[in-house]
Scaffold this active site. Structure first.
Site, PDB file in Angstrom:
ATOM      1  N   LYS A 139       0.930  -1.285  -0.094  1.00 56.00           N
ATOM      2  CA  LYS A 139       0.057  -0.025  -0.126  1.00 56.00           C
ATOM      3  C   LYS A 139       1.002   1.278  -0.207  1.00 56.00           C
ATOM      4  O   LYS A 139       1.725   1.461   0.919  1.00 56.00           O
ATOM      5  CB  LYS A 139      -0.938  -0.040   1.465  1.00 56.00           C
ATOM      6  CG  LYS A 139      -2.171   0.794   0.985  1.00 56.00           C
ATOM      7  CD  LYS A 139      -3.127   0.342   2.243  1.00 56.00           C
ATOM      8  CE  LYS A 139      -4.279   0.807   2.341  1.00 56.00           C
ATOM      9  NZ  LYS A 139      -5.111   0.886   1.093  1.00 56.00           N
ATOM     10  N   ASP A 168      -0.315  -0.611  -4.787  1.00 56.32           N
ATOM     11  CA  ASP A 168      -1.707  -0.007  -4.612  1.00 56.32           C
ATOM     12  C   ASP A 168      -1.661   1.393  -3.978  1.00 56.32           C
ATOM     13  O   ASP A 168      -1.434   1.481  -2.704  1.00 56.32           O
ATOM     14  CB  ASP A 168      -2.690  -1.028  -3.887  1.00 56.32           C
ATOM     15  CG  ASP A 168      -4.169  -0.428  -4.028  1.00 56.32           C
ATOM     16  OD1 ASP A 168      -4.395   0.443  -4.794  1.00 56.32           O
ATOM     17  OD2 ASP A 168      -5.105  -1.267  -3.532  1.00 56.32           O
ATOM     18  N   GLU A 194      -1.599  -0.225  -8.936  1.00 57.58           N
ATOM     19  CA  GLU A 194      -3.095  -0.047  -9.014  1.00 57.58           C
ATOM     20  C   GLU A 194      -3.751   1.345  -8.698  1.00 57.58           C
ATOM     21  O   GLU A 194      -3.153   1.934  -7.696  1.00 57.58           O
ATOM     22  CB  GLU A 194      -3.470  -1.232  -7.787  1.00 57.58           C
ATOM     23  CG  GLU A 194      -5.068  -1.539  -7.841  1.00 57.58           C
ATOM     24  CD  GLU A 194      -5.079  -3.035  -6.867  1.00 57.58           C
ATOM     25  OE1 GLU A 194      -4.544  -3.698  -6.877  1.00 57.58           O
ATOM     26  OE2 GLU A 194      -5.918  -2.640  -5.974  1.00 57.58           O
ATOM     27  N   ASP A 222      -8.732  -0.114 -10.276  1.00 60.73           N
ATOM     28  CA  ASP A 222      -9.585  -0.845  -9.458  1.00 60.73           C
ATOM     29  C   ASP A 222     -10.871   0.251  -8.664  1.00 60.73           C
ATOM     30  O   ASP A 222     -11.907  -0.053  -9.386  1.00 60.73           O
ATOM     31  CB  ASP A 222      -8.696  -0.995  -8.137  1.00 60.73           C
ATOM     32  CG  ASP A 222      -9.409  -1.466  -6.952  1.00 60.73           C
ATOM     33  OD1 ASP A 222     -10.635  -1.764  -6.953  1.00 60.73           O
ATOM     34  OD2 ASP A 222      -8.690  -1.742  -5.798  1.00 60.73           O
ATOM     35  N   LYS A 246     -13.965  -6.510  -8.509  1.00 60.38           N
ATOM     36  CA  LYS A 246     -14.733  -7.161  -7.311  1.00 60.38           C
ATOM     37  C   LYS A 246     -15.695  -7.603  -7.426  1.00 60.38           C
ATOM     38  O   LYS A 246     -16.888  -7.014  -7.941  1.00 60.38           O
ATOM     39  CB  LYS A 246     -14.780  -5.968  -6.574  1.00 60.38           C
ATOM     40  CG  LYS A 246     -13.370  -5.408  -5.621  1.00 60.38           C
ATOM     41  CD  LYS A 246     -13.766  -4.023  -4.946  1.00 60.38           C
ATOM     42  CE  LYS A 246     -12.500  -3.890  -4.173  1.00 60.38           C
ATOM     43  NZ  LYS A 246     -11.264  -3.413  -4.676  1.00 60.38           N
TER      44      LYS A 246
HETATM   45 MG    MG Z   1      -6.845  -1.380  -4.861  1.00 61.04          MG
END
Ligand code: MG
Length: 336
Positions: A139, A168, A194, A222, A246
């Site tokens: 992250k 991400d 991402e 995303d 997702k």
């Molecule tokens: Mg993401």
């Protein structure tokens, strides 16, 4: 065909609040759907909207479910408002659950190990590599870009030979910051970045297309992809980076996956922080999708304070057996 129908609402505390661009997210709310067909077979679905993703809310989905009563005809299910994509995803799980189990596709898929923001990530690489993880997701976009860029090579140096690193940014960067990162990543083993810039800023589409065209490191979408229309939009633009899917939010998942498959797009299946019921359906779909074996974005468990709602224990691979061992009845009974 009519079904006996029931639903239960859940409100589950995360073990640790999830940090998001909209603040801390502490409590996961949704619905578990239970359908019994005329032959007595039971199938399950889950409605798990993410509050700021722009689908219907849990209250709206629940109001519709309440209006169905205890017996519902298939036509009612097919006549849902188009923006109710979380509920449509839940019903898709139910329908998919009635079909015969697939034997095609993958027997198992690797899982990406989640690394927290900042230096904390460095300490977590070795224990995760030791138990077999080879794809890592870090992250970024939390501390300053200068600090995080300075950590990148330390982190890469800790990864086992042949590992992949995903970054991400959750849309945290501006154009200049994204360019700095993409320059730095160009000759490093980064699988993809991402959502480098936010999906909802002015000119986001052109910016993302421009960044993807100017640098060799692939970009994954995303937050730019919530519902089926978003995926179709990016396919029509010729997006050749990664599509992070997702399954619990998309709506017409099968239609979208058919298009992605035809376009030979690179797809990564990712958790919407749903319970084991939704995860079972999403993971079945991910294994059935076939194509190149890309690590699942499902390194999320244990996730809930009440572990009865969690999916398979964190491991470097998820196998079909792990998924079939999930019994939605346990989740249902935990809500009684
Ligand atoms: Mg993401």
């Amino acid at each position: 065909m009519t079904y006996r129908f029931a639903y239960r609402r859940y409100s589950l505390a995360f073990r640790a609040p999830v940090r998001t661009a909209h603040g801390a997210w502490a409590q996961r709310e949704g619905l578990i759907l239970r359908f019994e067909n005329e032959a007595g077979a039971i199938t399950w679905g889950e409605v798990a909207p993410i509050p700021w993703f722009g689908t219907e809310t849990v209250d709206e989905a629940e109001a519709l479910c309440r209006s169905w009563g205890e017996k519902v005809a298939i036509d009612a299910l097919q006549a849902l408002p188009s923006n109710y994509t979380a509920l449509r995803s839940g019903l898709r799980m139910v329908m998919a659950g009635e079909l015969k189990k697939s034997t095609a596709g993958h027997a198992y898929l690797p899982v990406a190990a989640f690394l927290p923001a900042g230096r904390e990530a460095l300490a977590q690489v070795e224990p995760k590599a030791e138990i077999g993880f080879r794809t890592f997701k870090w992250k970024v976009g939390v501390a300053s870009a200068a600090d995080e860029l300075a950590m990148l090579d330390d982190l890469l140096a800790k990864l086992p030979e042949g590992s992949k690193l995903r970054l991400d940014a959750n849309g945290a960067w501006d154009r200049r910051t994204a360019e700095r990162w993409l320059e730095r990543c160009a000759d490093r083993p980064i699988e993809f970045i991402e959502q480098p810039v936010a999906a909802n800023i002015r000119g986001a589409t052109d910016l993302l297309l421009g960044l993807a065209g100017d640098y060799p490191t692939p970009i994954g979408l995303d937050e730019s992809l919530v519902v089926e229309g978003d995926v179709i939009h990016w396919l029509e633009l010729g997006w050749s980076g990664f599509y992070i899917i997702k399954s619990a939010l998309i709506g017409d998942l099968d239609g979208v996956l058919g298009r992605l498959s035809t376009a030979k797009s690179r797809v990564v299946f990712s958790s919407a922080l749903e319970t084991a019921v939704g995860a079972q359906a999403a993971l079945r779909t991910a294994l059935d999708f076939g194509g190149e074996a890309r690590a699942l974005g499902y390194g999320v468990w244990p996730l809930f304070v009440d572990s009865r709602f969690d999916g398979p224990a964190l491991a470097p691979f998820i196998r079909r057996d792990d998924i079939e061992r999930i019994d939605p009845d346990n989740v249902w009974n935990a809500l009684s």
